[in-house]
Structure formats: C-alpha cells, structure tokens
Design a protein around this motif. Sequence first.
Motif, PDB file in Angstrom:
ATOM      1  N   GLU A 141      10.445   2.986  -8.965  1.00 24.83           N
ATOM      2  CA  GLU A 141      10.191   3.686  -7.701  1.00 24.83           C
ATOM      3  C   GLU A 141       8.923   4.540  -7.787  1.00 24.83           C
ATOM      4  O   GLU A 141       8.089   4.520  -6.904  1.00 24.83           O
ATOM      5  N   LYS A 146      15.155   2.834 -10.707  1.00 21.52           N
ATOM      6  CA  LYS A 146      16.459   2.626 -10.082  1.00 21.52           C
ATOM      7  C   LYS A 146      16.915   1.203 -10.349  1.00 21.52           C
ATOM      8  O   LYS A 146      16.117   0.326 -10.646  1.00 21.52           O
ATOM      9  N   CYS A 147      18.204   0.999 -10.192  1.00 18.94           N
ATOM     10  CA  CYS A 147      18.808  -0.309 -10.443  1.00 18.94           C
ATOM     11  C   CYS A 147      18.944  -1.090  -9.148  1.00 18.94           C
ATOM     12  O   CYS A 147      19.369  -0.549  -8.131  1.00 18.94           O
ATOM     13  N   LYS A 193      17.201  -2.529  -6.487  1.00 16.19           N
ATOM     14  CA  LYS A 193      16.784  -2.039  -5.172  1.00 16.19           C
ATOM     15  C   LYS A 193      17.081  -3.065  -4.079  1.00 16.19           C
ATOM     16  O   LYS A 193      16.655  -4.202  -4.140  1.00 16.19           O
ATOM     17  N   ARG A 214      20.088   5.627 -12.195  1.00 15.26           N
ATOM     18  CA  ARG A 214      18.786   6.207 -11.901  1.00 15.26           C
ATOM     19  C   ARG A 214      18.268   6.849 -13.176  1.00 15.26           C
ATOM     20  O   ARG A 214      18.990   7.553 -13.860  1.00 15.26           O
TER      21      ARG A 214
END
Length: 103
Positions: free
Chosen positions: A69, A79-80, A82, A91
């Motif tokens: 991000e 982040k995982c 998206k 996160r």
Amino acid sequence: MFLNKLCPNDEEEEDPTTEQLPPVHPMHNSEQQWDQMAPVLGMKFTNPSELKHCLTNYVVKYGYDLWYEKNDKYRLLVKCCKGKEPICPFRLWASWMQEERTF
C-alpha cells in the motif's frame, strides 16, 4: 515473575530488587536460507529492502498475496489480498526507528 512485570497488580508494591527485563526484538539474519525467512513481530531490519526481501521469500514459500500500500524509503505498509474475498485482516506497518538506525 515475568508476567507480573508486564501486568503489575496495583494493590501490590513492586519489589525494588527485581530487575526490569529489556524488550526483546530480534534482528533479521540476512544470511538465513530463503525458505527459513519469516517475519516476526518487532523484528528489526537494516533497511526497507531487507524487509521486502524477507517478505518476498515468505510469500513465495507459503503462497500469500500481499499488496504494498505504501512503499518508500521511510515507511512500508503491506496488506493481504487487496480487493479479494474473503477479506484478510493481515497488515504490516514498518518504519525507521527513532533511537537507532534500524527499520
């Protein structure tokens, strides 16, 4: 004894003879084999590239889908999955330490 230091009871007075335990944050070993690299909460890295290299190896081994991000020389927000279902709460936030030269 350790848990008493983390969660002291307000009713009891602290023993002044007991030593305070320093926080433990492991340093990343860049010489480790790629399939053994695993990020740990509080782990320290020499720079953002070293952290991204560790994450890349971890993702390849376990098949995760990570999204960078924010990704610059001062901070990293990962982040995982998206936009994918199911929503993953993972996160990772990393930045330079103020008191030392670690990321």
